[in-house]
Structure formats: structure tokens, C-alpha cells
Design a protein around this motif. Structure first.
Motif, mmCIF file in Angstrom:
data_model
loop_
_atom_site.group_PDB
_atom_site.id
_atom_site.type_symbol
_atom_site.label_atom_id
_atom_site.label_comp_id
_atom_site.label_asym_id
_atom_site.label_seq_id
_atom_site.Cartn_x
_atom_site.Cartn_y
_atom_site.Cartn_z
ATOM 1 N N ARG A 177 0.714 -1.249 -0.060
ATOM 2 C CA ARG A 177 -0.148 -0.108 0.034
ATOM 3 C C ARG A 177 0.883 1.234 0.089
ATOM 4 N NH1 ARG A 177 -1.725 2.016 5.260
ATOM 5 N NH2 ARG A 177 -0.640 1.159 6.940
ATOM 6 N N TYR A 178 2.271 0.922 0.116
ATOM 7 C CA TYR A 178 2.787 2.266 0.067
ATOM 8 C C TYR A 178 3.783 2.043 -1.148
ATOM 9 C CZ TYR A 178 2.379 2.342 5.123
ATOM 10 O OH TYR A 178 1.552 2.284 6.486
ATOM 11 N N ALA A 179 3.347 1.726 -2.198
ATOM 12 C CA ALA A 179 3.974 1.650 -3.441
ATOM 13 C C ALA A 179 4.348 2.828 -4.209
ATOM 14 C CB ALA A 179 3.488 0.494 -4.234
ATOM 15 N N ASN A 180 3.444 4.036 -3.848
ATOM 16 C CA ASN A 180 3.465 5.250 -4.465
ATOM 17 C C ASN A 180 4.412 5.956 -3.486
ATOM 18 O OD1 ASN A 180 1.756 5.275 -2.264
ATOM 19 N ND2 ASN A 180 0.702 6.899 -3.147
ATOM 20 N N LEU A 181 5.269 5.558 -2.458
ATOM 21 C CA LEU A 181 5.826 6.481 -1.672
ATOM 22 C C LEU A 181 7.375 5.806 -1.641
ATOM 23 C CD1 LEU A 181 3.419 7.001 1.387
ATOM 24 C CD2 LEU A 181 3.901 8.495 -0.666
ATOM 25 N N TYR A 182 8.312 6.388 -0.947
ATOM 26 C CA TYR A 182 9.597 5.965 -0.900
ATOM 27 C C TYR A 182 9.837 5.622 0.685
ATOM 28 C CZ TYR A 182 10.007 7.395 -5.521
ATOM 29 O OH TYR A 182 9.770 7.522 -7.012
ATOM 30 N N SER A 183 10.666 4.648 1.070
ATOM 31 C CA SER A 183 10.660 4.426 2.517
ATOM 32 C C SER A 183 12.203 4.421 2.833
ATOM 33 C CB SER A 183 10.543 2.792 2.423
ATOM 34 O OG SER A 183 11.458 1.979 1.931
ATOM 35 N N CYS A 184 12.181 4.754 4.118
ATOM 36 C CA CYS A 184 13.591 5.034 4.699
ATOM 37 C C CYS A 184 13.295 4.441 6.192
ATOM 38 C CB CYS A 184 13.788 6.702 4.794
ATOM 39 S SG CYS A 184 15.266 6.982 5.655
ATOM 40 N N SER A 185 14.032 3.587 6.780
ATOM 41 C CA SER A 185 14.322 2.809 8.102
ATOM 42 C C SER A 185 14.653 3.834 9.105
ATOM 43 C CB SER A 185 15.095 1.589 8.005
ATOM 44 O OG SER A 185 14.554 0.498 7.002
ATOM 45 N N ASN A 186 13.923 3.684 10.066
ATOM 46 C CA ASN A 186 14.268 4.538 11.328
ATOM 47 C C ASN A 186 15.500 3.896 12.213
ATOM 48 O OD1 ASN A 186 14.162 6.577 13.469
ATOM 49 N ND2 ASN A 186 12.346 5.498 14.310
#
Length: 201
Positions: free
Chosen positions: A142-151
Motif C-alpha cells: 500500500r506504500y508503492a507510490n511512496l519511498y521508504s527510509c528505515s528509522n
């Protein structure tokens, strides 16, 4: 030295043999007009739109930006995931948004801001640039349109515009400031734009 996403040797050789086919702008911003004068690392940098000597970056919209003109950086934070699912009480107190409880940040965009308009705008998108070089990841599901960054750090860092997660600044720290200026805090006017209010532990 900042680690860029690997480009296969076969691609580097193709670029070296036919640089004009890859849109490199070394004639305008490079150290030499002869491609043989560039190392493999320098060819990879130019492939990603990086011209360190001139402090020039190819931004997402396809034009070149002089990074010496940048006076602010904005990160648009869209969503986060948590280590611990929030309870009703957590929701009431916003305690689930403690920086230590956030697992992953999901970013919509990163922008470099200039005081004056360049190519008709003051906000210059670099999200795709950061993704291509491996500084941020593509979201999934569901986050495919965003970019991820681990905390990873689980720390809020103090900036001129207030506290912001250290991990959200890291791509700027290393792949703008470190890469171009050899100074991790050269451009440190950093702001996170979000409806999420992240709290201290």
C-alpha cells in the motif's frame, strides 16, 4: 566516500564508448571534454547527473541545478509504520508517534529550495535522484507510490526549522552535502513537512 548504486561494468563501457547516447553533459560541466579522462567512478556519477566539481545536479524534472543556490531542503513525510501497534490511549496522547516507536518512514518527495527561481521554479524535486543512487528505497504494497527510509537512528535532530528525524536528513547529509561539498552540514536548513507529529521518547 558515498556509495552509489552499482552500475554494471558493461554499462560503464558502453557509456565510455558512446557517451552522447547517454545524455552526459561533461562538455558543459565536466573537468574535460574528452571522455577518456574520466574514471569509472566519475562516469557513474555523470550517469546519475552528478557533476561534483561544478556543484551541478540533474534534478528530477530534467534540468541542471547549481547547488550553491540552494538555501533550504524540504522532505514531505506522508506516513510511518510502528514497532508497537497504538492503543486507544496511545492515539489520544499521540505517544505511538514517539521517535523510538517508528519502524519506517514513507516519504512522498524531497525538494531543494532556492531563493530565486531557476527554470521557472523555486522547488526542485530530487526524489528520483535519491532513489536511483540508492539513498532511499521504493515503498511496497500500500506504500508503492511512496519511498521508504528505515528509522535506524531513532533520534530527532535539531535544525533551524525545529526537530526532525535524523534518518530523513541522512540522504541529504551524505548524497547532497557530503558528495558535493565534502561537508555533511553544508546545507542544514532542513524541514519535514507532514501531518504526523513525531514526539521525543
Amino acid at each position: 566516500m558515498e556509495k552509489l548504486k552499482v552500475v554494471p561494468n558493461s554499462t560503464v563501457n558502453k557509456i565510455r564508448n558512446n557517451p552522447d547516447n547517454y545524455g552526459l553533459s561533461y562538455h558543459d560541466f565536466g573537468k574535460s571534454s574528452n571522455i577518456v579522462d574520466y574514471s569509472e567512478r566519475e562516469i557513474i556519477e555523470m550517469f546519475y547527473g552528478i557533476y561534483k566539481d561544478q556543484k551541478i545536479l540533474l534534478v528530477d524534472d530534467g534540468y541542471f541545478l547549481d547547488l550553491k543556490e540552494v538555501n533550504e531542503i524540504v522532505c514531505e513525510l506522508e506516513d510511518v509504520t510502528y514497532f508497537r501497534k497504538p492503543t486507544d490511549n496511545d492515539l489520544r496522547l499521540n505517544s505511538y508517534n514517539s521517535i523510538r516507536n517508528i519502524r519506517t518512514f514513507y516519504v512522498k518527495d524531497y525538494f531543494l529550495i532556492t531563493k530565486n527561481e531557476i527554470s521557472g521554479v523555486k522547488r526542485h524535486q530530487i526524489t528520483q535522484y535519491l532513489y536511483k543512487i540508492g539513498a532511499i528505497n521504493k515503498g511496497r504494497g500500500r506504500y508503492a507510490n511512496l519511498y521508504s527510509c528505515s528509522n535506524h537512528y531513532k533520534i530527532l535532530q535539531d535544525f533551524k526549522e525545529g526537530l526532525a528525524p535524523k534518518d530523513l536528513y541522512y540522504p541529504i547529509k551524505r548524497y547532497i552535502n557530503g558528495l558535493f561539498f565534502n561537508d555533511d552540514y553544508k546545507i542544514s536548513n532542513f524541514r519535514v513537512k507532514s501531518n504526523i507529529r513525531i514526539e521525543l521518547p
